[in-house]
Design an enzyme around this catalytic site. Structure first.
Site, PDB file in Angstrom:
ATOM      1  N   ARG A 104      24.275  39.645  42.053  1.00 35.24           N
ATOM      2  CA  ARG A 104      23.898  39.506  40.639  1.00 35.24           C
ATOM      3  C   ARG A 104      24.755  40.466  39.817  1.00 35.24           C
ATOM      4  O   ARG A 104      25.472  41.299  40.355  1.00 35.24           O
ATOM      5  CB  ARG A 104      22.421  39.839  40.440  1.00 35.24           C
ATOM      6  CG  ARG A 104      22.079  41.260  40.875  1.00 35.24           C
ATOM      7  CD  ARG A 104      20.605  41.565  40.858  1.00 35.24           C
ATOM      8  NE  ARG A 104      20.338  42.937  41.287  1.00 35.24           N
ATOM      9  CZ  ARG A 104      20.260  43.323  42.539  1.00 35.24           C
ATOM     10  NH1 ARG A 104      20.434  42.430  43.525  1.00 35.24           N
ATOM     11  NH2 ARG A 104      20.011  44.589  42.848  1.00 35.24           N
ATOM     12  N   ARG A 105      24.664  40.318  38.521  1.00 39.25           N
ATOM     13  CA  ARG A 105      25.355  41.212  37.612  1.00 39.25           C
ATOM     14  C   ARG A 105      24.878  42.649  37.826  1.00 39.25           C
ATOM     15  O   ARG A 105      23.680  42.903  37.990  1.00 39.25           O
ATOM     16  CB  ARG A 105      25.091  40.778  36.163  1.00 39.25           C
ATOM     17  CG  ARG A 105      25.874  41.561  35.115  1.00 39.25           C
ATOM     18  CD  ARG A 105      25.477  41.049  33.730  1.00 39.25           C
ATOM     19  NE  ARG A 105      26.121  41.791  32.674  1.00 39.25           N
ATOM     20  CZ  ARG A 105      27.302  41.483  32.139  1.00 39.25           C
ATOM     21  NH1 ARG A 105      27.959  40.415  32.593  1.00 39.25           N
ATOM     22  NH2 ARG A 105      27.815  42.196  31.168  1.00 39.25           N
TER      23      ARG A 105
ATOM     24  N   ASP B 166      37.730  35.434  25.785  1.00 33.92           N
ATOM     25  CA  ASP B 166      37.217  35.951  27.045  1.00 33.92           C
ATOM     26  C   ASP B 166      35.752  35.593  27.251  1.00 33.92           C
ATOM     27  O   ASP B 166      35.347  35.082  28.303  1.00 33.92           O
ATOM     28  CB  ASP B 166      37.406  37.478  27.080  1.00 33.92           C
ATOM     29  CG  ASP B 166      37.686  37.994  28.474  1.00 33.92           C
ATOM     30  OD1 ASP B 166      37.384  37.286  29.446  1.00 33.92           O
ATOM     31  OD2 ASP B 166      38.214  39.109  28.598  1.00 33.92           O
TER      32      ASP B 166
ATOM     33  N   GLY C  90      37.063  39.689  40.047  1.00 32.37           N
ATOM     34  CA  GLY C  90      37.860  39.888  38.849  1.00 32.37           C
ATOM     35  C   GLY C  90      37.744  41.311  38.355  1.00 32.37           C
ATOM     36  O   GLY C  90      37.234  42.197  39.046  1.00 32.37           O
ATOM     37  N   ASP C  91      38.197  41.539  37.131  1.00 31.35           N
ATOM     38  CA  ASP C  91      38.193  42.895  36.572  1.00 31.35           C
ATOM     39  C   ASP C  91      36.784  43.393  36.292  1.00 31.35           C
ATOM     40  O   ASP C  91      36.542  44.598  36.295  1.00 31.35           O
ATOM     41  CB  ASP C  91      39.026  42.913  35.285  1.00 31.35           C
ATOM     42  CG  ASP C  91      40.468  42.517  35.545  1.00 31.35           C
ATOM     43  OD1 ASP C  91      41.102  43.136  36.413  1.00 31.35           O
ATOM     44  OD2 ASP C  91      40.964  41.582  34.889  1.00 31.35           O
TER      45      ASP C  91
END
Length: 395
Positions: free
Chosen positions: A56-57, A178, A80-81
């Protein structure tokens, strides 16, 4: 000097790393890519690993806050970043942050933007590549074991939030693309191309105030630390910044424009694997690239800039609306809170924000061993960021 490091900044051989992998990043193929492209190269290079999948985030942020870091020679982030952003901020939130942030990090690209990995690929002298080729190059960097110090962008917001960026802060057009292209994540890197065309169709402008401390000002003069340094949270002291409710120092530059299409503060060369945004060369340690585009630019010119950015040719377009300056600190105050902020590609509430570069804060697997040259006279650092990483030997 740490015995495990040796005469150069190197990971030990053999070494054991913790791999934090986001299986949903990019096109959702990170795990099979790890098995097919990364794992065989690690085995050949005597790099053993333990794999953890994020669920999860902010899961990675929570993991590194609680992890016993002494078990690992490095933390490898495959996504990713945004996942690297989580890891670095998790390390900086630990009580032992000064030691924790020196644990070497490695970026393996498996997200959509992969800007940090693309920058490291560029610094190592590789040709600009994407997808599996970029992943293979970055895995080879891990196998080579070379470490280099990297800067962090320390950010303070009007609501009192402090966070750290490993790559960029964007406001306006770039941040819109983005954030709004998240729904096209299944397209991988192409989501940004689609998002760019959609945003060009309804081009917005944003009102705000931008101020910054140019590199040339810092190099030519030495300034005492401000009498009042806002430092309620832990972490390195931002010696160039004064509290946000106060005017910027008199030696800062205030941009005359108040209507913008975009503002971008960038630590590295790339803003995506095919966005060579800073072709002018790597900034000195403690500095960053600041770009902004003034309102009035045409859609055609903006499209031309973004198409040329793939090969780093956008500065050759001689666009009168595009401004570039290397800086060590900045302040951005959106009017009425309008516009979207993206920090390392992650959405942040739009409010007044300021930041400064903290030089050589952490160690990263890289294709080079030397840090960029330092700037001239500066306020003294509040901590010792250039110590060698404390690496442990494993039986």
């Amino acid at each position: 000097m740490d015995a495990a490091v040796g005469p150069l900044n190197l990971l030990p051989r053999p070494c054991h790393v913790l791999v934090l992998l986001n299986p949903r990043g990019g096109k959702g193929k990170a795990l099979p890519l790890f098995r097919s492209h990364v794992q065989p190269l690690l085995a050949q290079a005597d790099v053993s690993f333990t794999l953890m999948l994020t669920e999860r985030r902010n899961h990675a942020r929570e993991l590194v806050r609680a992890e016993e870091l002494g078990r690992w020679d490095a933390l490898v982030v495959m996504s990713g970043d945004g996942l690297m952003h989580e890891v670095v901020n998790g390390l900086m939130e630990r009580p032992d942050w000064e030691t924790a942030i020196r644990k070497p990090l490695c970026s393996l690209p498996a997200g959509s933007g992969n800007a940090l990995a693309a920058s490291l690929n560029h610094y190592a002298g590789y040709e600009q590549v994407t997808n599996e080729a970029l992943l293979t190059n970055c895995t080879r960097l891990l196998c080579s074991r070379l470490l280099a110090p990297m800067d962090l962008l320390s950010l303070q917001t009007a609501s009192g939030l402090r966070l750290f960026s490993v790559l960029s802060l964007a406001w306006g057009f770039i941040a819109d693309v983005d954030v709004e292209s998240e729904k096209f994540r299944c397209l991988g890197e192409r989501r940004f191309t689609l998002g760019t065309f959609l945003r060009l169709a309804t081009l917005r402008t944003y009102q705000g105030r931008l101020a910054y401390l140019p590199v040339e000002t810092v190099v030519s003069k030495t300034f005492p630390s401000p009498d009042r340094v806002q430092q309620a949270q832990q972490g390195p002291v931002d010696t160039h910044l004064v509290p946000l409710e106060e005017p910027v120092p008199s030696h800062w530059t205030v941009a005359p424009e108040q209507d913008f299409v975009l503002v971008l503060a960038l630590l590295h060369s790339h803003l995506g694997s095919e966005m060579f945004t800073a072709p002018m060369g790597r900034c000195a340690a403690g500095a960053m690239h600041l770009f902004y585009v003034r309102a009035g630019v045409s859609r055609a010119m903006l499209l031309r800039l973004f198409l040329a950015m793939e090969k780093g040719r956008h500065m050759e377009c001689e666009c009168p609306y595009l401004v570039y300056v290397p800086v060590v600190a900045f302040r951005l105050e959106p009017k009425d809170g309008k516009g979207v902020f993206a920090v390392d590609g992650e959405s942040v509430v739009s409010e007044a924000v300021q930041g400064q570069v903290q030089p050589n804060c952490f160690w990263m697997v890289s294709g080079h061993m030397e840090s960029p040259p330092s700037l001239g006279p500066q306020p003294p650092p509040s901590w010792k960021p250039q110590q060698r990483p404390a690496l442990e030997e494993h039986p």
